[in-house]
Scaffold this active site. Sequence first.
Site, short mmCIF file in Angstrom:
data_model
loop_
_atom_site.label_atom_id
_atom_site.label_comp_id
_atom_site.label_asym_id
_atom_site.label_seq_id
_atom_site.Cartn_x
_atom_site.Cartn_y
_atom_site.Cartn_z
N HIS A 1 19.89 -28.63 -46.39
CA HIS A 1 20.85 -29.04 -45.56
C HIS A 1 22.17 -28.55 -45.59
O HIS A 1 22.81 -28.01 -44.91
CB HIS A 1 20.83 -30.80 -45.69
CG HIS A 1 21.98 -31.25 -44.74
ND1 HIS A 1 21.78 -31.80 -43.48
CD2 HIS A 1 23.29 -31.34 -44.77
CE1 HIS A 1 22.72 -32.29 -42.95
NE2 HIS A 1 23.81 -32.05 -43.65
N GLU A 2 22.69 -28.61 -47.00
CA GLU A 2 23.93 -28.00 -47.27
C GLU A 2 23.94 -26.34 -47.05
O GLU A 2 24.97 -25.99 -46.59
CB GLU A 2 24.36 -28.37 -48.60
CG GLU A 2 24.49 -29.97 -48.70
CD GLU A 2 25.57 -30.64 -47.65
OE1 GLU A 2 26.63 -29.77 -47.23
OE2 GLU A 2 25.60 -31.87 -47.51
#
Length: 799
Positions: A575-576
């Site tokens: 995600h990051e």
Amino acid sequence: MLKRLQRPAWTCPRCALHQSRAATRCLVTASNAAVRQDEYQPAWKREPSIAHDDRTLRHIFDSPAIWKDFNARAKYRHGSKSAGLFRNRYLTQPDGFQDFVAVTLVKCRRIVDKVLAYQSTDDLRKVARDLDRLSDLLCRVIDLSDFVRSVHPNRQVQAAASQAYSAMFEYMNVLNTTTGLNDQLKRAAATPEIFDSWSEEEQTVAAILIKDFSKSAIDLQETDRQAFVDISNEIAEVGNAFVDNMAAATPVLSLQSSRMKGMDLRLVRQLTRWGSVSLPTVGMPAVMALRSVEDAEARREIYIASRTSAESNLQRLERLLKRRAEIAKLSGYESYAHMTLTDKMAQSPEAVTSFLDALAKDNAPRVQTELRELLELKKSDARHSNFPADLNAWDKDYYTAQLMSSMRTKQRSPDFLSAYFSLGTVMQGLSRLFHRLYSIRLVPCETAPGETWNSDVRRLDVIDDHEGHIAVIYCDLFERQGKSPNPAHFTLRCSRRISEEEMQEAAELSSQTGGLFDTAQEAANDGLATNFSARNGHELYQLPTIALICDFALAPASSARPTLLTFREVTTLFHEMGHALHSICGRTALQNVSGTRCATDFAELPSVLMESFASAPEVLALYARHWETDAPLDPNRVRERLEVEKRMQGAEIEGQVLLGMLDQVYHSSAPLAWSENSSGVDSTAVYHDVWRRYSSIPEPAGTSWQGFFGHLYGYGGTYYSYLFDRAIAGKIWRDVFQRLPGGAVDPGAGERYREEVLRHGGGRDGWRCVGGVLGAEGEGLRDGGRGAMEEVGRWGVHN
């Protein structure tokens, strides 16, 4: 507003949900295993240098000894002299922040004087680029200083960074009220000869800055402008107080220990005194009690207490919402939501409501199926006074936990997957995936003395097969005392084209700084990375500089075992890295639209989409290998885990719809009519009305959970964004990356997504990006509007 703040470091609804669950660290014992040379060589890797970088990437994250040896090379290359934080030559010592500010202010004032003096058409053509550079200079100090003061362990450095932040922020506020800058920008934008000559990016940046100036009340009369400033200051004060003082009306609930049957005995004993349990109503003990306590009446008491806010914080919230409604009215908007949504994809509160209504309709059958299953579990529960015909709000977590437990017992232990996800192999997998899809890879780079804030921070250079060096990522991924546990992505410096005029200025500066910089190219970007862009006429660009923050557990020093991640942590890292990918590929000529500097309701799209890659079988084949045996992971094991975790996804989506609806009503004009006391219409009445209209399970009277809804301050009027981007990401995943077998690693799909979405940053309207990547099916979305929002809602969240 000349300073457009980057996407704040925040805990998104998904992360908040995950953090509320008890996460167990994976403890895998090992005897004599050691990191060894990776034998897995995919066919797509041809050059020995790529294979070497690929192996090194895994080793520097999995072996502290190899990382120490790798980074020791910096002493030979750079010597012992500090290169400055992020290789910013001003920041070799705390006092350097003052020098950084002073030099930056000189540059800013030159630009301001120049823009205010423009008269001719040729001069006015430069306004958009000049103001973008002015914004970039502000961001160079503010973004970097804000990050350093929050992560650096040295108090002197923290203090110096805070002073730099404050000084530049104060100057920014002066610029935001400098009417001449606003007048010159509007004059240029209103001249067809000038506006038509601007690039798409210049036109977008001009529109953004005009709106930001307007939101700073620069067009108001002096009396109204002062009122705007006063209300803005009060909003900031009250909003921060609201977030900092979230508490329950009853902080501790006293219950007889005999009523806590079913809850973990060790925890119950810790909370018990003289036969009575003192249960904190906010936090993990209350969450665990709602999931495990057999006594339904006890659960009811706990549920109500845990969702009833302290009256003082409800008053802060209502004051915040009223002041926001007032400032919107003062600025000429119908409501605060109307004001904040003007530059978002949604454009209006009505469009947001249409999206949420359509999404709720799509999600309703799934919710009803889930609730029927929970009700069947409750009917099979033989306890007395259980009211088996109804599923109450305090029953939901309890029977959901039972259902999930029954499913997990049929699988291997929760820690089984972690053995296949060492941090090094996951980083290796991300690099391999990026190379497959976008022809870019992550290459370890030794850090120079003084370059990072902690010895555990790894630097990765992002290398494009066709363009060379295109970005820098600082990975601060391991836990340590005092560090925030929340995962986050920070853009410390944006992409932006460096002009010839800037190079001349830098050459002059370089000659005046007594050897601080070796070349004008270094001076132009304070020592940070630059490169010539093959894509854009070989112009010189400052490279995106990114920091990724996570909180992964370090393996014991006495063990050869590397840091092993749970699958949830793997998904978090993907995600990051999706945010980082947006910053990396969104290499625009102007910083105001670089990477993640885009509409709030578009910013989560790349990161949410990246989560789907983490579990795709063809992507797992690139990296998921046992840390001891190097055996590949059977992707069916991940599929089984996901089936469990998504088992109650309908209820989770409904919960987010409820919060999105509540956010919209709270930021309508309604707060202007709220009474000053709790006997009339207030935030609690609105809260219960929204739950009555949209929730499948009634909320008991007397609760006031809105006092715990901290995102109301940071994301007022835009809380729907995460659900919105999940719906779009699911559609792109299905139609672009799953259209053909093996599509998750298909270079054609990657190029399409990079060219239509990632490369534009915020420089192209989000609807055009979505329509472009979806092709013919997305043609009707390109103009946006209420109909497009409703269509996205009909897609649902099915990823």
